[in-house]
Design a protein around this motif. Structure first.
Motif, mmCIF file in Angstrom:
data_model
loop_
_atom_site.group_PDB
_atom_site.id
_atom_site.type_symbol
_atom_site.label_atom_id
_atom_site.label_comp_id
_atom_site.label_asym_id
_atom_site.label_seq_id
_atom_site.Cartn_x
_atom_site.Cartn_y
_atom_site.Cartn_z
ATOM 1 N N ASP A 56 -5.420 3.693 -3.216
ATOM 2 C CA ASP A 56 -6.850 3.930 -3.023
ATOM 3 C C ASP A 56 -7.548 4.429 -4.285
ATOM 4 O O ASP A 56 -8.747 4.720 -4.271
ATOM 5 C CB ASP A 56 -7.092 4.900 -1.869
ATOM 6 N N HIS A 67 0.839 -1.206 0.000
ATOM 7 C CA HIS A 67 0.000 0.000 0.000
ATOM 8 C C HIS A 67 0.873 1.255 0.000
ATOM 9 O O HIS A 67 1.913 1.316 0.668
ATOM 10 C CB HIS A 67 -0.914 0.003 1.214
ATOM 11 N N GLU A 96 -1.640 2.168 6.192
ATOM 12 C CA GLU A 96 -2.528 1.125 5.675
ATOM 13 C C GLU A 96 -1.814 -0.206 5.452
ATOM 14 O O GLU A 96 -2.460 -1.226 5.209
ATOM 15 C CB GLU A 96 -3.151 1.576 4.345
#
Length: 499
Positions: free
Chosen positions: A432, A223, A228
């Motif tokens: 994301d 990530h 995260e």
């Protein structure tokens, strides 16, 4: 380094089945490019053995942060594994900071329902140890652990503890249920998504004929946000690792990494740093897999004389990049690059996207675009398969997440591989799915490299942009229709199970 310099792996365990798939791709040499032609054969399983980082470019990896590291993983027939991760202060991997030795067990499960072509796996860590290579590294890591870990790790190393060369300190133990790894942002979730590829590399010597096997291991992506990492489950891949036995030749770093251990980290050969030369055409070397189940190939043209650029993004529904869904053409201009203050060796640029066109290639995409909000993506209810449409008048396409005009803050790097081919690394996209649309979102790591295609860029551009031929658009111009072959170099993937 020759293949004989590395010992063979132990014999593989018995497997219930294996699959061979052979794919031939159209040669690109008649387009005047230096893009490689490959005849690819794939077979799983490869047996058991070691893997070093991909060696066709520089094997010093850059992870978000940035972190600089090399890796060496060994998998055994009884499902146990031993992994080394060597961390460095510098992007050339010549100044080691600390090394991790990781032991555990891996169990391959079933084909991934999320990332097509991948295999899901479960892993269990038995031990993680750390060896510091300087007093500075010891002091820094101990500070992280003492400040951010729970009660069981607060006294990991007493303040003022003197560095002991070669001393191994335990960060994680399954037996004592101690885990002090979180402060390092350490997790091995990359092992939860696995893919193996095989292809054949032509022999380099003119008097030689035939090819040699190259085997690569793809593990799950990391990530881009530090916080995260500890709970993120991968849906994409990192850059592949190569088999220590079946790797791209020549590979001066492979033997260095293979023979290293936690007490003797690899010190990679010195490489000259290249100036940033963007001008020309650059293309993906394989079907790229991004998080959130995106399969695509990229083709960029940079015009250095006026700092303008064009980009083609070919999206697909499958990991072979054989089933096109839509294509995006974008263009604009970019700024003069400046050296990155965060990622040494990188160059910071800003790219402005001012124009874009979209071509839907399947009925699902057509239906989605035709049902989008009026005025948000081209002419309302006017989309049809294979017909390109300009989305600049509607300031982009809301359904595809395209906003115009749009500025992205990028990180670039150029290198040469062992065959003196130019490679371009573009900043890694946020996991994301967001855009690096502000300086604080600028990437600190890189995507898979693009390779420069020299010779006749206009002809090669036609090959890429006219992959879809046939229908006429509203202006009577040739629009796009899918050809029955994949674009460039792609891989056949096998669903596997480890019983």
């Amino acid at each position: 380094m020759g293949r004989a310099s590395l010992p063979p792996p132990p014999p593989p365990p018995p497997w219930h089945s294996s699959v061979d798939v052979e794919i031939l791709y159209p040669p690109l040499s008649h387009f005047g490019s230096r893009c490689p032609d490959l005849k690819i054969t794939h077979r799983w399983p490869p047996g058991v053995g070691g893997c070093c980082p991909r060696c066709c470019s520089h094997p010093c990896e850059v992870r978000p942060g940035p972190e600089f590291l090399t890796r060496s993983y060994l998998f055994y027939a009884n499902r146990l594994f031993k992994a080394y991760q060597f961390y460095y202060w510098d992007p050339s991997c010549r100044d080691p900071s600390y090394s991790l030795v990781i032991k555990g067990k891996l169990r391959l499960r079933q084909a991934s329902w999320i990332t097509r072509g991948a295999t899901e796996a479960d892993y269990h860590l038995h031990k993680v140890g750390i060896v510091f290579h300087s007093q500075k590294a010891m002091r820094e890591v101990a500070s992280w652990i003492n400040q951010t870990s729970g009660e069981g790790c607060s006294g990991f190393l007493p303040p003022g503890r003197t560095w002991a060369p070669g001393a191994l300190y335990e960060l994680l133990s399954a037996k004592t249920e101690r885990d002090c790894t979180a402060a390092l942002g350490f997790a091995m979730h990359e092992l939860s998504l696995v893919r193996v590829e095989k292809h054949y590399q032509p022999l380099l010597q003119p008097q030689q004929s035939g090819s040699r096997l190259v085997e690569e291991l793809y593990l799950g992506d990391i990530h881009t946000e530090w916080v995260e990492r500890l709970h993120y489950r991968p849906t994409g891949y990192q850059q592949p690792m190569q088999s220590a036995v079946h790797h791209v030749h020549p590979c001066p770093a492979c033997g260095i990494i293979y023979r290293a251990d936690e007490h003797h980290p690899p010190i990679l050969p010195v490489r000259a740093q290249l100036p940033m030369q963007l001008s020309g055409s650059w293309v993906s070397t394989h079907c790229e897999v991004r998080p959130a189940v995106l399969f695509l190939t990229r083709y960029f043209i940079f015009h250095g004389n006026n700092h303008t650029w064009e980009g083609y993004y070919y999206h697909y529904s499958d990991p072979l990049c054989k089933q096109p869904t839509f294509t995006i053409y974008a263009s604009g201009h970019y700024t003069q690059g400046i050296p990155s203050s965060k990622v040494r060796g990188g160059t910071e640029l800003a790219f402005k996207v001012t124009q874009a066109r979209v071509t839907p290639m399947d009925q699902v995409t057509v239906m989605m675009l035709n049902s989008s909000e009026p005025g948000s993506c081209g002419l309302t209810s006017s989309w049809s398969a294979g017909v390109e449409q300009d989305i600049t008048p509607t300031n982009g396409c809301l359904a595809l997440g395209i906003k115009l005009p749009h500025t992205e803050y990028e990180l670039f790097k150029t290198e040469q591989d062992v065959k003196d081919r130019s490679l371009l690394y573009v900043g890694e996209r946020p996991t994301d799915g967001s855009s690096p649309d502000s300086p604080d979102k600028r990437p600190t790591s890189y995507q898979a490299p693009l390779i420069q295609c020299a010779g006749a860029p206009e002809e090669f551009s036609n090959y890429v942009s006219l992959k879809y031929l046939g229908k006429k658009d509203a202006n009577g111009s040739e629009a796009l229709k899918s050809l029955p072959v994949a674009f460039l170099l792609f891989i056949a993937l096998l669903f596997l199970r480890w019983d």
